[in-house]
Design a protein around this motif. Structure first.
Motif, mmCIF file in Angstrom:
data_model
loop_
_atom_site.group_PDB
_atom_site.id
_atom_site.type_symbol
_atom_site.label_atom_id
_atom_site.label_comp_id
_atom_site.label_asym_id
_atom_site.label_seq_id
_atom_site.Cartn_x
_atom_site.Cartn_y
_atom_site.Cartn_z
ATOM 1 N N PRO A 2 -76.332 36.308 13.658
ATOM 2 C CA PRO A 2 -76.101 36.256 15.105
ATOM 3 C C PRO A 2 -74.651 35.890 15.404
ATOM 4 N N MET A 3 -73.997 36.677 16.243
ATOM 5 C CA MET A 3 -72.596 36.391 16.589
ATOM 6 C C MET A 3 -72.492 35.811 17.996
ATOM 7 N N GLY A 4 -73.604 35.819 18.703
ATOM 8 C CA GLY A 4 -73.586 35.238 20.049
ATOM 9 C C GLY A 4 -72.715 36.022 21.016
ATOM 10 N N ILE A 5 -72.514 37.306 20.750
ATOM 11 C CA ILE A 5 -71.704 38.122 21.665
ATOM 12 C C ILE A 5 -72.606 39.199 22.252
ATOM 13 N N SER A 6 -72.581 39.359 23.561
ATOM 14 C CA SER A 6 -73.301 40.477 24.180
ATOM 15 C C SER A 6 -72.483 40.978 25.365
ATOM 16 N N ILE B 291 -67.481 47.264 25.101
ATOM 17 C CA ILE B 291 -67.617 47.197 23.641
ATOM 18 C C ILE B 291 -67.066 45.847 23.174
ATOM 19 N N HIS B 292 -67.644 45.290 22.087
ATOM 20 C CA HIS B 292 -67.189 43.976 21.608
ATOM 21 C C HIS B 292 -67.298 43.906 20.082
ATOM 22 N N TYR B 293 -66.896 42.743 19.529
ATOM 23 C CA TYR B 293 -66.880 42.608 18.074
ATOM 24 C C TYR B 293 -68.274 42.732 17.458
ATOM 25 N N LEU C 69 -62.207 53.710 22.450
ATOM 26 C CA LEU C 69 -61.074 54.231 21.670
ATOM 27 C C LEU C 69 -60.136 53.098 21.268
ATOM 28 N N LEU C 70 -59.841 52.206 22.208
ATOM 29 C CA LEU C 70 -58.936 51.086 21.916
ATOM 30 C C LEU C 70 -59.544 50.174 20.849
ATOM 31 N N ALA C 71 -60.853 49.972 20.924
ATOM 32 C CA ALA C 71 -61.521 49.052 20.003
ATOM 33 C C ALA C 71 -61.547 49.573 18.562
ATOM 34 N N LEU D 269 -63.744 37.484 21.458
ATOM 35 C CA LEU D 269 -65.074 38.097 21.525
ATOM 36 C C LEU D 269 -64.995 39.620 21.461
ATOM 37 N N LEU D 270 -63.834 40.145 21.842
ATOM 38 C CA LEU D 270 -63.603 41.595 21.738
ATOM 39 C C LEU D 270 -62.128 41.828 21.433
ATOM 40 N N PRO D 271 -61.764 43.047 20.976
ATOM 41 C CA PRO D 271 -60.367 43.273 20.601
ATOM 42 C C PRO D 271 -59.416 43.031 21.784
ATOM 43 N N GLU D 272 -58.236 42.515 21.467
ATOM 44 C CA GLU D 272 -57.275 42.167 22.517
ATOM 45 C C GLU D 272 -56.891 43.384 23.358
ATOM 46 N N ALA D 273 -56.801 44.553 22.709
ATOM 47 C CA ALA D 273 -56.431 45.764 23.456
ATOM 48 C C ALA D 273 -57.477 46.069 24.535
ATOM 49 N N VAL D 274 -58.733 45.774 24.256
ATOM 50 C CA VAL D 274 -59.802 46.014 25.240
ATOM 51 C C VAL D 274 -59.676 44.998 26.376
#
Ligand code: NAP
Length: 213
Positions: A168-172, A19-21, A66-68, A189-194
């Motif tokens: 477009p966020m350029g995240i995949s 999972i990402h932003y 869940l973390l995200a 690009l994704l939450p730090e907890a992830v």
């Protein structure tokens, strides 16, 4: 006196590997744009179209989800697809969720590319009857091909498919897996907890790199 409206719930379906932003921003946009009361993230079990690729075990993808979503009271996660066995189909997901969501309008949110394949899904007519669809796409990339993609289902169901244009966020997830395998940074690009979870569990080859993503 105004009439009470039915409860509206977004079902955020995806493999989320990881999972990402991009996913989180899309869910928040959908919540606001479609006045959804909440969003339930549903990580797919083993997606039917991905049996050939090694997908990260569902328990990791669920825990990363869940973390995200931690800290957003409008977001929840469901294990409904994880607990079902090997391959999961959206028709089963929606039927199972429906049992716990009576008198609720369900909106299935996912990538536009996935929705264009809907005719190849199990029981597409039932899928489209169970929920309205929110297709997340980049601006300018409408669903021009929708009529062809839906074939005979286009006429009766076109009003149940909505487009949500996202800058477009350029995240995949594909790019994130590649970056991790190459030992490159995934910061912002994704939450730090992830990111911390990925490192701790040694996912996506991070064991081999010995670095902090
Ligand atoms: P996918 O083919 O991996 O993804 C297609 C595109 O959509 C990718 O660019 C992906 O980006 C993006 N995407 C995926 N989920 C998204 C979301 N919730 N919001 C915004 N963008 C999203 O698709 P998938 O993740 O495997 O499947 C999507 C959903 O469709 C799942 O719930 C799956 O179970 C369902 N599905 C059902 C059937 C069936 O019932 N037979 C068949 C296919 C798919 P990222 O790679 O960055 O996520």
């Amino acid at each position: 006196m105004s009439e009470a409206r039915a409860r509206r719930v977004g079902i955020m379906g995806g493999t989320f590997d990881p999972i990402h932003y991009g996913h989180l921003v899309a869910a928040e946009e959908a919540r606001e744009a479609f006045r959804l009361d909440k969003i339930i993230f549903v990580p797919a079990g083993t997606p039917p179209h991905k049996v050939e690729r090694q997908v990260t075990p569902a328990r990791h993808r669920y825990l990363m989800t869940l973390l995200a979503i931690m800290g957003n009271p409008g977001f929840e996660a469901s294990r409904v697809d994880l607990d079902r066995g090997r391959v999961t189909y959206t028709v089963d997901t929606l039927q199972d969720l429906r049992k716990g969501l009576p008198d609720t309008d369900m909106y299935f949110i996912t990538g536009a590319d996935a929705i264009l394949e809907i005719l190849s899904w199990k029981a597409p007519k039932e899928v489209l009857s169970l929920a309205e669809f929110i297709a997340v796409t980049r601006p300018g990339y409408g669903l021009d091909q929708l009529a062809t993609a839906l074939g005979p289902l286009y006429e009766p169901f076109q009003d149940r498919i909505h487009i949500l244009e996202m800058p477009p966020m350029g995240i995949s997830s594909t790019d994130l897996r590649r970056r991790l395998a190459e030992g490159r940074s995934i910061r912002y690009l994704l939450p730090e907890a992830v990111a911390t979870y990925i490192q701790r569990e040694g996912l996506y080859g991070t064991n081999d790199q010995g670095h902090l993503p």
